[in-house]
Design a protein around this motif. Sequence first.
Motif, PDB file in Angstrom:
ATOM      1  N   GLU A  56     -33.817 109.972 -71.667  1.00  0.00           N
ATOM      2  CA  GLU A  56     -32.476 110.589 -71.915  1.00  0.00           C
ATOM      3  C   GLU A  56     -31.829 109.456 -72.525  1.00  0.00           C
ATOM      4  OE1 GLU A  56     -30.494 111.974 -68.380  1.00  0.00           O
ATOM      5  OE2 GLU A  56     -32.508 112.951 -67.972  1.00  0.00           O
ATOM      6  N   LEU A  57     -32.019 108.234 -72.119  1.00  0.00           N
ATOM      7  CA  LEU A  57     -31.278 106.935 -72.809  1.00  0.00           C
ATOM      8  C   LEU A  57     -31.896 106.980 -74.295  1.00  0.00           C
ATOM      9  CD1 LEU A  57     -29.833 103.841 -71.423  1.00  0.00           C
ATOM     10  CD2 LEU A  57     -31.756 103.579 -72.930  1.00  0.00           C
ATOM     11  N   ASN A  58     -32.961 106.832 -74.531  1.00  0.00           N
ATOM     12  CA  ASN A  58     -33.433 106.673 -75.702  1.00  0.00           C
ATOM     13  C   ASN A  58     -33.087 107.899 -76.719  1.00  0.00           C
ATOM     14  OD1 ASN A  58     -35.997 104.469 -76.295  1.00  0.00           O
ATOM     15  ND2 ASN A  58     -35.854 105.049 -74.269  1.00  0.00           N
ATOM     16  N   LYS A 111     -23.207  99.716 -74.540  1.00  0.00           N
ATOM     17  CA  LYS A 111     -23.090 100.848 -75.253  1.00  0.00           C
ATOM     18  C   LYS A 111     -23.000 100.340 -76.626  1.00  0.00           C
ATOM     19  CE  LYS A 111     -21.820 104.156 -71.934  1.00  0.00           C
ATOM     20  NZ  LYS A 111     -20.631 105.112 -71.407  1.00  0.00           N
ATOM     21  N   TYR A 114     -30.848  96.462 -67.183  1.00  0.00           N
ATOM     22  CA  TYR A 114     -29.968  97.512 -67.465  1.00  0.00           C
ATOM     23  C   TYR A 114     -28.903  97.802 -66.563  1.00  0.00           C
ATOM     24  CZ  TYR A 114     -28.994 102.333 -68.294  1.00  0.00           C
ATOM     25  OH  TYR A 114     -27.916 103.439 -68.729  1.00  0.00           O
ATOM     26  N   TRP A 131     -35.255 106.970 -68.922  1.00  0.00           N
ATOM     27  CA  TRP A 131     -35.301 106.193 -70.220  1.00  0.00           C
ATOM     28  C   TRP A 131     -35.496 107.061 -71.174  1.00  0.00           C
ATOM     29  CZ3 TRP A 131     -33.412 101.763 -69.504  1.00  0.00           C
ATOM     30  CH2 TRP A 131     -33.775 101.029 -68.420  1.00  0.00           C
ATOM     31  N   GLU A 170     -30.197 109.712 -76.680  1.00  0.00           N
ATOM     32  CA  GLU A 170     -28.708 109.501 -76.583  1.00  0.00           C
ATOM     33  C   GLU A 170     -28.679 108.146 -77.970  1.00  0.00           C
ATOM     34  OE1 GLU A 170     -24.666 108.194 -74.765  1.00  0.00           O
ATOM     35  OE2 GLU A 170     -26.258 108.805 -73.608  1.00  0.00           O
ATOM     36  N   TYR A 171     -29.178 106.977 -77.568  1.00  0.00           N
ATOM     37  CA  TYR A 171     -28.669 105.911 -78.208  1.00  0.00           C
ATOM     38  C   TYR A 171     -29.622 105.621 -79.620  1.00  0.00           C
ATOM     39  CZ  TYR A 171     -25.450 104.667 -74.541  1.00  0.00           C
ATOM     40  OH  TYR A 171     -24.596 104.815 -73.974  1.00  0.00           O
TER      41      TYR A 171
END
Length: 79
Positions: free
Chosen positions: A37-39, A75, A69, A35, A41-42
């Motif tokens: 990493e996802l946070n 995306k 998810y 999570w 990036e986005y």
Amino acid sequence: MLVIDPDICIDCGVCELECPIEAILPDTRDEAGAWLELNNEYSKKWPNITRKKEPPLDADDWAKVQRKYLEHFSKEPRA
């Protein structure tokens, strides 16, 4: 779905208390790695939220959905 920029977060924990479905994990927990990493990036790609809106009418229904998810992530940011 909302994301939090880990470079800006000051780890105060307020967001954890405010999340109605307890979806926010502290980055010190083992399962938070993906999570984070996802946070990271986005939060750089999606627009910042600048005003509070009412939750979607079906928010309570979505709170009960498992594997959101994996099965529903997009995306593309939503308004």
